[in-house]
Design a protein around this motif. Structure first.
Motif, mmCIF file in Angstrom:
data_model
loop_
_atom_site.group_PDB
_atom_site.id
_atom_site.type_symbol
_atom_site.label_atom_id
_atom_site.label_comp_id
_atom_site.label_asym_id
_atom_site.label_seq_id
_atom_site.Cartn_x
_atom_site.Cartn_y
_atom_site.Cartn_z
ATOM 1 N N UNK A 56 0.826 -1.206 0.000
ATOM 2 C CA UNK A 56 0.000 0.000 0.000
ATOM 3 C C UNK A 56 0.863 1.260 0.000
ATOM 4 N N UNK A 57 1.996 1.214 0.693
ATOM 5 C CA UNK A 57 2.891 2.363 0.712
ATOM 6 C C UNK A 57 3.675 2.487 -0.591
ATOM 7 N N UNK A 59 2.791 1.504 -3.587
ATOM 8 C CA UNK A 59 1.964 1.928 -4.713
ATOM 9 C C UNK A 59 1.856 3.443 -4.788
ATOM 10 N N UNK A 60 1.963 4.123 -3.640
ATOM 11 C CA UNK A 60 1.884 5.580 -3.635
ATOM 12 C C UNK A 60 3.103 6.206 -4.302
ATOM 13 N N UNK A 61 4.157 5.418 -4.523
ATOM 14 C CA UNK A 61 5.341 5.945 -5.194
ATOM 15 C C UNK A 61 5.150 6.042 -6.705
ATOM 16 N N UNK A 62 4.151 5.364 -7.219
ATOM 17 C CA UNK A 62 3.930 5.387 -8.669
ATOM 18 C C UNK A 62 3.520 6.781 -9.107
ATOM 19 N N UNK A 63 4.097 7.289 -10.195
ATOM 20 C CA UNK A 63 3.746 8.635 -10.659
ATOM 21 C C UNK A 63 2.276 8.782 -11.017
ATOM 22 N N UNK A 64 1.685 7.748 -11.623
ATOM 23 C CA UNK A 64 0.284 7.881 -12.017
ATOM 24 C C UNK A 64 -0.637 7.939 -10.806
ATOM 25 N N UNK A 65 -0.303 7.185 -9.734
ATOM 26 C CA UNK A 65 -1.115 7.233 -8.518
ATOM 27 C C UNK A 65 -0.976 8.587 -7.837
ATOM 28 N N UNK A 66 0.245 9.092 -7.765
ATOM 29 C CA UNK A 66 0.472 10.384 -7.118
ATOM 30 C C UNK A 66 -0.176 11.513 -7.903
ATOM 31 N N UNK A 67 -0.133 11.415 -9.238
ATOM 32 C CA UNK A 67 -0.774 12.445 -10.054
ATOM 33 C C UNK A 67 -2.282 12.440 -9.841
ATOM 34 N N UNK A 68 -2.895 11.254 -9.854
ATOM 35 C CA UNK A 68 -4.345 11.169 -9.641
ATOM 36 C C UNK A 68 -4.728 11.676 -8.255
ATOM 37 N N UNK A 69 -3.885 11.405 -7.258
ATOM 38 C CA UNK A 69 -4.170 11.870 -5.904
ATOM 39 C C UNK A 69 -4.117 13.393 -5.815
ATOM 40 N N UNK A 70 -3.107 14.009 -6.430
ATOM 41 C CA UNK A 70 -2.972 15.468 -6.386
ATOM 42 C C UNK A 70 -4.082 16.144 -7.188
ATOM 43 N N UNK A 71 -4.483 15.527 -8.297
ATOM 44 C CA UNK A 71 -5.593 16.090 -9.067
ATOM 45 C C UNK A 71 -6.881 16.057 -8.258
ATOM 46 N N UNK A 240 12.904 1.917 -3.938
ATOM 47 C CA UNK A 240 12.623 2.076 -2.514
ATOM 48 C C UNK A 240 13.703 1.417 -1.659
ATOM 49 N N UNK A 241 13.721 1.776 -0.394
ATOM 50 C CA UNK A 241 14.605 1.162 0.583
ATOM 51 C C UNK A 241 13.740 0.481 1.632
ATOM 52 N N UNK A 242 13.927 -0.804 1.816
ATOM 53 C CA UNK A 242 13.104 -1.559 2.760
ATOM 54 C C UNK A 242 13.589 -1.337 4.179
ATOM 55 N N UNK A 268 1.975 -16.405 -2.367
ATOM 56 C CA UNK A 268 1.966 -15.104 -1.698
ATOM 57 C C UNK A 268 1.030 -14.188 -2.433
ATOM 58 N N UNK A 269 0.414 -13.267 -1.709
ATOM 59 C CA UNK A 269 -0.508 -12.287 -2.294
ATOM 60 C C UNK A 269 -0.154 -10.927 -1.775
ATOM 61 N N UNK A 270 -0.336 -9.914 -2.609
ATOM 62 C CA UNK A 270 -0.072 -8.551 -2.183
ATOM 63 C C UNK A 270 -1.000 -8.143 -1.056
ATOM 64 N N UNK A 271 -2.173 -8.765 -0.971
ATOM 65 C CA UNK A 271 -3.133 -8.387 0.053
ATOM 66 C C UNK A 271 -2.690 -8.869 1.437
#
Length: 272
Positions: A56-57, A59-71, A240-242, A268-271
Motif C-alpha cells: 500500500x505504501x 503503490x503511492x510511489x507510482x507517478x500515475x497514482x500520485x498524479x491522480x491523488x494530487x488532481x 525504494x529502501x526496505x 503469496x498475495x499482495x493483500x
C-alpha cells in the motif's frame, strides 16, 4: 538443422530492435549499442532475497497514482473556491498618489497623498449561477475520485500480476530444468542404442530435437523470472529502501527467499 538455423536471423532482428529501443531511452540515434552489454552475458540472476515492503505504501510511489491523488486534492480545493463566491466579500482598498497645485511642487514630500477605506461586495443577484457552479465542481470531484480509485486498483492489479508471474516463472523453470536433465539422459541412451545397432537414427533425431526444444523453453523461462521481477519493481514504483524492522514483521511477500536452485515458492498475495 536448417529449421533451427533459420531461427537465428529472427532472434538477431529482435535483438537489434530492442537495441534501437534502448537507444531511444538513452536519447541517442538508433545504432549498435552492443558495447553497452557484456559480451556472452548470461541471463540475469535474481538476488537471494527480494525486499518489497508494504504494497500500500509502495503503490503511492507510482507517478500515475500520485498524479491522480494530487488532481483529486486540487479539485477538492476548487469546490471551496466556488463556495466562497456564495458569501459576501469584505476588502480594504487604498491608493497612494501625488498631487500639487504647481508643477515644481509635484515631486516634493507635501505632494504625496493617499486614501484607504473598506469595501463590501456580494454577488447575490447571480446566486443561482454560483450554486450551479458549485454543483459542477462537485461533479468534477466525483470524476476525479473515480479516476483515482481506478488508478489505484489498476496499479494493484499490475503489482499482483507481476508477483504471480514472478512466482510461477520459478515454478515453470524448476520443472523445465528437470525436463532438460531427463532429455539429456534420454538422448544419451538413444545414442548408445543407435551406436549398438539396436535403434534407427529417427529415434536419435527425435531425442535431439526434443532436447533442443526443452533447452529453448528453459532459457525463455529463466528470462521470464528476470523480466517478471523487473515488471514487479516497475509496478511498485521502484527505487525504494526496505525497513529491516518491517521485513522482520512481514516475511512474505516482503522477503521471499530465492536460492540459486529455484525452489517451489510459497503462495503469496499482495493483500497479505
Amino acid at each position: 538443422l536448417s529449421a533451427t538455423e533459420a531461427i537465428v536471423p529472427e532472434l538477431e532482428l529482435q535483438l537489434r530492435l530492442e537495441q534501437h529501443r534502448l537507444c531511444v531511452l538513452l536519447g541517442r540515434p538508433p545504432t549498435d549499442v552492443q558495447f553497452l552489454v557484456k559480451a556472452n552475458a548470461e541471463i540475469p540472476k535474481v538476488a537471494s532475497q527480494i525486499a518489497l515492503g508494504i504494497p500500500a505504501q509502495l503503490l503511492r510511489r507510482r507517478p500515475d497514482v500520485r498524479q491522480a491523488e494530487r488532481e483529486l486534492a486540487a479539485q477538492s480545493a476548487r469546490i471551496g473556491i466556488a463556495e466562497s463566491e456564495l458569501y459576501p466579500a469584505f476588502r480594504i482598498n487604498g491608493a497612494v498618489f501625488v498631487q500639487a497645485n504647481q508643477l515644481n511642487n509635484l515631486f516634493t514630500g507635501n505632494a504625496l497623498a493617499g486614501n484607504v477605506g473598506p469595501s463590501f461586495s456580494w454577488n447575490i443577484l447571480n446566486y443561482g449561477r454560483l450554486t450551479k457552479g458549485v454543483d459542477v465542481e462537485e461533479a468534477k470531484f466525483q470524476q476525479k475520485a473515480v479516476k483515482y480509485q481506478s488508478t489505484v486498483l489498476n496499479a494493484n492489479r499490475e503489482a499482483e500480476d507481476a508477483l504471480a508471474g514472478f512466482l510461477k516463472a520459478q515454478d515453470r523453470t524448476r520443472v523445465l530444468r528437470k525436463g532438460v536433465d531427463a532429455a539429456i539422459v534420454s538422448r544419451d541412451l538413444t545414442s548408445d542404442l543407435y551406436e549398438a545397432g539396436k535403434a534407427d537414427f529417427s529415434r536419435v533425431f527425435f531425442a535431439e530435437y526434443f532436447l533442443v526444444m526443452q533447452q529453448d523453453e528453459l532459457a525463455k523461462s529463466e528470462g521470464a523470472i528476470a523480466l517478471s521481477l523487473i515488471e514487479l519493481y516497475r509496478a511498485l514504483g521502484g527505487g525504494w529502501q526496505a525497513d529491516p524492522a518491517e521485513l522482520a514483521e512481514h516475511p512474505l511477500p516482503l522477503a521471499a527467499p530465492l536460492p540459486e536452485e529455484v525452489p517451489t515458492p510459497e503462495a503469496a498475495s499482495m493483500e497479505d
